[in-house]
Write a protein that holds these residues in place. Structure first.
Motif, PDB file in Angstrom:
ATOM      1  N   ASP A  95       0.923  -1.149  -0.126  1.00  0.00           N
ATOM      2  CA  ASP A  95       0.035   0.076   0.036  1.00  0.00           C
ATOM      3  C   ASP A  95       0.897   1.110  -0.039  1.00  0.00           C
ATOM      4  O   ASP A  95       2.005   1.060  -0.250  1.00  0.00           O
ATOM      5  CB  ASP A  95      -0.986   0.112   1.202  1.00  0.00           C
ATOM      6  CG  ASP A  95      -0.314  -0.229   2.597  1.00  0.00           C
ATOM      7  OD1 ASP A  95       0.963   0.224   2.772  1.00  0.00           O
ATOM      8  OD2 ASP A  95      -0.924  -0.451   3.590  1.00  0.00           O
ATOM      9  N   ASP A  96       0.526   2.300   0.453  1.00  0.00           N
ATOM     10  CA  ASP A  96       1.307   3.587   0.499  1.00  0.00           C
ATOM     11  C   ASP A  96       2.537   3.415   1.458  1.00  0.00           C
ATOM     12  O   ASP A  96       3.545   4.142   1.045  1.00  0.00           O
ATOM     13  CB  ASP A  96       0.402   4.877   0.647  1.00  0.00           C
ATOM     14  CG  ASP A  96      -0.421   5.120  -0.358  1.00  0.00           C
ATOM     15  OD1 ASP A  96      -0.193   4.649  -1.505  1.00  0.00           O
ATOM     16  OD2 ASP A  96      -1.343   5.923  -0.295  1.00  0.00           O
ATOM     17  N   GLU A 117       6.040  -5.349   6.555  1.00  0.00           N
ATOM     18  CA  GLU A 117       6.898  -4.310   7.021  1.00  0.00           C
ATOM     19  C   GLU A 117       6.833  -3.121   6.282  1.00  0.00           C
ATOM     20  O   GLU A 117       6.042  -2.838   5.371  1.00  0.00           O
ATOM     21  CB  GLU A 117       8.152  -5.007   6.783  1.00  0.00           C
ATOM     22  CG  GLU A 117       8.574  -5.272   5.489  1.00  0.00           C
ATOM     23  CD  GLU A 117      10.118  -6.189   5.387  1.00  0.00           C
ATOM     24  OE1 GLU A 117      10.765  -5.778   4.158  1.00  0.00           O
ATOM     25  OE2 GLU A 117      10.179  -6.911   6.030  1.00  0.00           O
ATOM     26  N   ASN A 118       7.468  -2.107   6.949  1.00  0.00           N
ATOM     27  CA  ASN A 118       7.284  -0.614   6.414  1.00  0.00           C
ATOM     28  C   ASN A 118       8.376  -0.646   5.325  1.00  0.00           C
ATOM     29  O   ASN A 118       9.432  -1.086   5.182  1.00  0.00           O
ATOM     30  CB  ASN A 118       7.817   0.243   7.602  1.00  0.00           C
ATOM     31  CG  ASN A 118       6.687   0.497   8.720  1.00  0.00           C
ATOM     32  OD1 ASN A 118       5.447   0.502   8.454  1.00  0.00           O
ATOM     33  ND2 ASN A 118       7.392   0.744  10.035  1.00  0.00           N
ATOM     34  N   LEU A 119       7.834   0.183   4.351  1.00  0.00           N
ATOM     35  CA  LEU A 119       8.646   0.426   3.258  1.00  0.00           C
ATOM     36  C   LEU A 119       9.811   1.469   3.511  1.00  0.00           C
ATOM     37  O   LEU A 119       9.652   2.245   4.516  1.00  0.00           O
ATOM     38  CB  LEU A 119       7.641   1.047   2.099  1.00  0.00           C
ATOM     39  CG  LEU A 119       6.656   0.114   1.339  1.00  0.00           C
ATOM     40  CD1 LEU A 119       5.966   0.917   0.527  1.00  0.00           C
ATOM     41  CD2 LEU A 119       7.405  -1.190   0.583  1.00  0.00           C
ATOM     42  N   ASP A 120      10.726   1.465   2.713  1.00  0.00           N
ATOM     43  CA  ASP A 120      11.829   2.464   3.096  1.00  0.00           C
ATOM     44  C   ASP A 120      11.347   3.963   2.605  1.00  0.00           C
ATOM     45  O   ASP A 120      10.254   3.964   1.871  1.00  0.00           O
ATOM     46  CB  ASP A 120      13.130   2.226   1.943  1.00  0.00           C
ATOM     47  CG  ASP A 120      13.880   0.769   2.156  1.00  0.00           C
ATOM     48  OD1 ASP A 120      13.665   0.452   3.486  1.00  0.00           O
ATOM     49  OD2 ASP A 120      14.323   0.298   1.374  1.00  0.00           O
ATOM     50  N   GLY A 126       3.119   5.798  -1.839  1.00  0.00           N
ATOM     51  CA  GLY A 126       2.740   5.528  -3.298  1.00  0.00           C
ATOM     52  C   GLY A 126       3.784   5.265  -4.415  1.00  0.00           C
ATOM     53  O   GLY A 126       3.519   4.833  -5.361  1.00  0.00           O
ATOM     54  N   VAL A 127       5.001   5.654  -3.819  1.00  0.00           N
ATOM     55  CA  VAL A 127       6.085   5.456  -4.868  1.00  0.00           C
ATOM     56  C   VAL A 127       6.247   3.999  -5.381  1.00  0.00           C
ATOM     57  O   VAL A 127       6.035   3.770  -6.797  1.00  0.00           O
ATOM     58  CB  VAL A 127       7.295   5.881  -4.366  1.00  0.00           C
ATOM     59  CG1 VAL A 127       8.392   5.719  -5.424  1.00  0.00           C
ATOM     60  CG2 VAL A 127       7.303   7.341  -4.089  1.00  0.00           C
ATOM     61  N   LYS A 128       6.525   3.052  -4.541  1.00  0.00           N
ATOM     62  CA  LYS A 128       6.788   1.735  -5.066  1.00  0.00           C
ATOM     63  C   LYS A 128       5.456   1.037  -5.639  1.00  0.00           C
ATOM     64  O   LYS A 128       5.430   0.344  -6.382  1.00  0.00           O
ATOM     65  CB  LYS A 128       7.111   0.864  -3.900  1.00  0.00           C
ATOM     66  CG  LYS A 128       7.263  -0.544  -4.032  1.00  0.00           C
ATOM     67  CD  LYS A 128       7.977  -1.286  -3.047  1.00  0.00           C
ATOM     68  CE  LYS A 128       8.256  -2.769  -3.258  1.00  0.00           C
ATOM     69  NZ  LYS A 128       9.230  -3.160  -4.211  1.00  0.00           N
TER      70      LYS A 128
END
Length: 203
Positions: A95-96, A117-120, A126-128
């Motif tokens: 997700d975002d 887990e949290n994205l970098d 929303g980039v990934k």
């Protein structure tokens, strides 16, 4: 005298009929032996075949299972391969702000949430999601992808071992891997049209 002749005729007729009955009863036994032999032969042939783990779930069912487990997210990849003798779908999504993974047994449908887990920082907001989300409308089936890929390589479709649904640039693609002896080959196909994008052969 006539009586004796008549009795003799009856006895002779009885022996003759008895012999015929005995012969007819012996046929099913012979037939049964042939049947058993054929059955044993078929069993041996069946046992000689390599046991392949069952893949009962369709990709559509897998997508639905993931969306139910993680609503309001987008799928970024789907992989299908073996683990400890059984086939599993591994579905990743985002997700975002977070990344998710769901593992599904391809035969039983049993689900395991592998990670969340949290994205970098550079992947958040929303980039990934925009870069990696798969376009899943009207994609070809796993079976069709296997058939197209095996035809492109000229190999037996039954030698397919791994499948991956992924994205490169703006194209969602199937990658199907085949193994024969020590050689491995793979094909990337447009997931919507089935057109061959890339072939790779390894000895």
């Amino acid at each position: 005298m006539k009586t004796k002749l008549m009795m003799l005729s009856i006895v002779t007729l009885g022996l003759f009929l008895g012999g015929c009955t005995s012969n007819s009863n012996s046929l099913p036994k012979e037939s049964s032996a042939v049947s058993n032999s054929t059955s044993n032969s078929n069993t041996s042939t069946s046992n000689a075949k390599k046991a392949v783990p069952a893949i009962k779930l369709t990709v559509t069912e897998v997508i639905s299972a993931y969306e139910k487990a993680y609503p309001n997210t987008s799928i970024t990849s789907i992989d299908l391969d073996t683990s400890f003798g059984a086939y599993y779908f591994e579905v990743q999504g985002v997700d975002d702000n977070k990344e998710y993974e769901l593992k599904i047994n391809a035969e039983t449908g049993e689900e395991t949430k592998e990670r969340e887990e949290n994205l970098d920082i550079d992947e958040k907001n929303g980039v990934k999601k925009a870069e990696d989300s798969l376009e899943l409308n009207d994609i070809i089936t796993l079976e069709d992808a296997t058939a197209f890929a095996s035809e492109a390589l000229g190999v037996n479709p039954e030698t397919a071992t791994d499948w991956s649904l992924d994205r490169e640039m703006t194209v969602t693609y199937w990658e199907v891997t085949f193994e024969s002896g020590r050689s491995e080959s793979s094909v990337k196909l447009d997931a919507k049209t089935g057109d061959v994008l890339e072939k790779e052969l390894e000895e």
